[in-house]
Design a protein around this motif. Structure first.
Motif, PDB file in Angstrom:
ATOM      1  N   ASP A 121     -10.548  37.865 -11.627  1.00  9.89           N
ATOM      2  CA  ASP A 121      -9.292  37.087 -11.615  1.00  9.89           C
ATOM      3  C   ASP A 121      -8.953  36.127 -13.045  1.00  9.89           C
ATOM      4  O   ASP A 121      -9.715  36.610 -13.787  1.00  9.89           O
ATOM      5  CB  ASP A 121      -9.589  35.596 -10.776  1.00  9.89           C
ATOM      6  CG  ASP A 121      -9.912  35.926  -9.389  1.00  9.89           C
ATOM      7  OD1 ASP A 121      -9.300  37.343  -8.966  1.00  9.89           O
ATOM      8  OD2 ASP A 121     -10.641  35.982  -8.422  1.00  9.89           O
ATOM      9  N   GLU A 123      -5.742  33.324 -14.367  1.00 14.62           N
ATOM     10  CA  GLU A 123      -4.423  32.383 -14.137  1.00 14.62           C
ATOM     11  C   GLU A 123      -3.844  32.565 -15.449  1.00 14.62           C
ATOM     12  O   GLU A 123      -4.095  32.304 -16.920  1.00 14.62           O
ATOM     13  CB  GLU A 123      -5.678  31.280 -14.896  1.00 14.62           C
ATOM     14  CG  GLU A 123      -4.824  29.586 -14.752  1.00 14.62           C
ATOM     15  CD  GLU A 123      -5.348  28.568 -14.208  1.00 14.62           C
ATOM     16  OE1 GLU A 123      -6.126  28.137 -13.179  1.00 14.62           O
ATOM     17  OE2 GLU A 123      -5.175  27.855 -15.899  1.00 14.62           O
ATOM     18  N   VAL A 140       1.441  27.101 -12.768  1.00 15.54           N
ATOM     19  CA  VAL A 140      -0.027  28.120 -13.173  1.00 15.54           C
ATOM     20  C   VAL A 140      -0.321  28.853 -12.051  1.00 15.54           C
ATOM     21  O   VAL A 140       0.131  28.379 -10.884  1.00 15.54           O
ATOM     22  CB  VAL A 140      -1.162  26.471 -12.807  1.00 15.54           C
ATOM     23  CG1 VAL A 140      -2.586  27.089 -13.215  1.00 15.54           C
ATOM     24  CG2 VAL A 140      -0.598  25.756 -14.076  1.00 15.54           C
ATOM     25  N   GLN A 142      -2.421  31.663 -10.149  1.00 12.13           N
ATOM     26  CA  GLN A 142      -3.245  33.045  -9.910  1.00 12.13           C
ATOM     27  C   GLN A 142      -3.810  34.549  -9.669  1.00 12.13           C
ATOM     28  O   GLN A 142      -2.940  34.970  -8.332  1.00 12.13           O
ATOM     29  CB  GLN A 142      -4.511  32.365  -9.019  1.00 12.13           C
ATOM     30  CG  GLN A 142      -4.536  30.484  -8.960  1.00 12.13           C
ATOM     31  CD  GLN A 142      -5.314  30.075 -10.314  1.00 12.13           C
ATOM     32  OE1 GLN A 142      -6.322  30.615 -11.280  1.00 12.13           O
ATOM     33  NE2 GLN A 142      -5.536  29.036 -11.270  1.00 12.13           N
TER      34      GLN A 142
END
Lengths: 149, 149
Positions: A121, A123, A140, A142
């Motif tokens: 993952d 960001e 923002v 993900q």
């Protein structure tokens, strides 16, 4: 990124995601953990004469793909968006540019983790700025770098 | 909503926000505090053959406008989106439909507060569902009904 490299990536994303072509989106930077893209007011205007929310979302969101296929490029892996939060701060009455970046350490961490685990993952924080330097939206997102298939 | 009313609102939104026309977006419901819209896979596909994230965002986000100009309609007021969070749950390999609603009490609260204060915030929760009934994305949007000018 050279003008040629920008034109080449722009042509690629228009072919890969046709609606980005319909928005007149241009990739203006995609190297060294940085990515930026621009959309014009036309054909993205809404009934208030400013850029439609979905186009502001898009110019920011697609940077995950631009970084995923450059700094994070890993044979057999693709970037995916998992979720994204966008704040609309000001109306955008000009073309806008979205930009984001990952630090070299974060690029290294994501690539190493994906190689080991099949996925990692990450960001991305992004500002969308008008021609006067005003931040019109912030996001923002993900994302995940994941092994295909 | 009758088929004629749906076609009429669809034509209106294509004129108001041209990129919605480029996405082939259709408004399928906009009455009684409910709103729904659909987009086809083409021309919204991405390089994975599924609907691009920005098109999923759009079919959900624009319902705030559909409800803002129907259930919440108030002379001299317009709906604005302030922020939106979207989760991408599954790939969408078919057309998708987004739907949302406000209760009659919430419609009444927003209209009364906007009339008194010149503005009123409201939240819309939306699921985006594919042709097999699978929820492919979910959104929570913060909107405002605001006096123009």
């Amino acid at each position: 990124m050279s003008a040629d490299a920008g034109a080449e990536m722009t042509a690629y994303v228009h072919q890969a995601i046709p609606i980005l072509g319909a928005m007149g989106l241009e990739v203006t930077e995609a190297a060294d953990g940085r990515a930026a893209a621009r959309i014009p007011l036309e054909p993205n205007r809404n009934h208030f004469g400013v850029i439609y929310a979905g186009s502001l979302f898009t110019v920011a969101e697609m940077l995950g793909g631009a970084i995923g296929f450059t700094a994070l490029q890993l044979e057999g892996f693709v970037p995916l968006v998992k979720s994204l939060e966008i704040k609309f701060l000001r109306p955008a009455a000009t073309s806008v540019t979205a930009s984001t970046s990952l630090t070299p350490d974060e690029v290294e961490r994501v690539r190493a983790e994906a190689s080991s685990n099949g996925k990692a993952d990450f960001e991305l924080v992004c500002d969308v700025v008008d021609e006067n330097g005003v931040v019109v939206a912030s996001t923002v997102g993900q994302y995940q770098l994941r092994r295909m298939g």
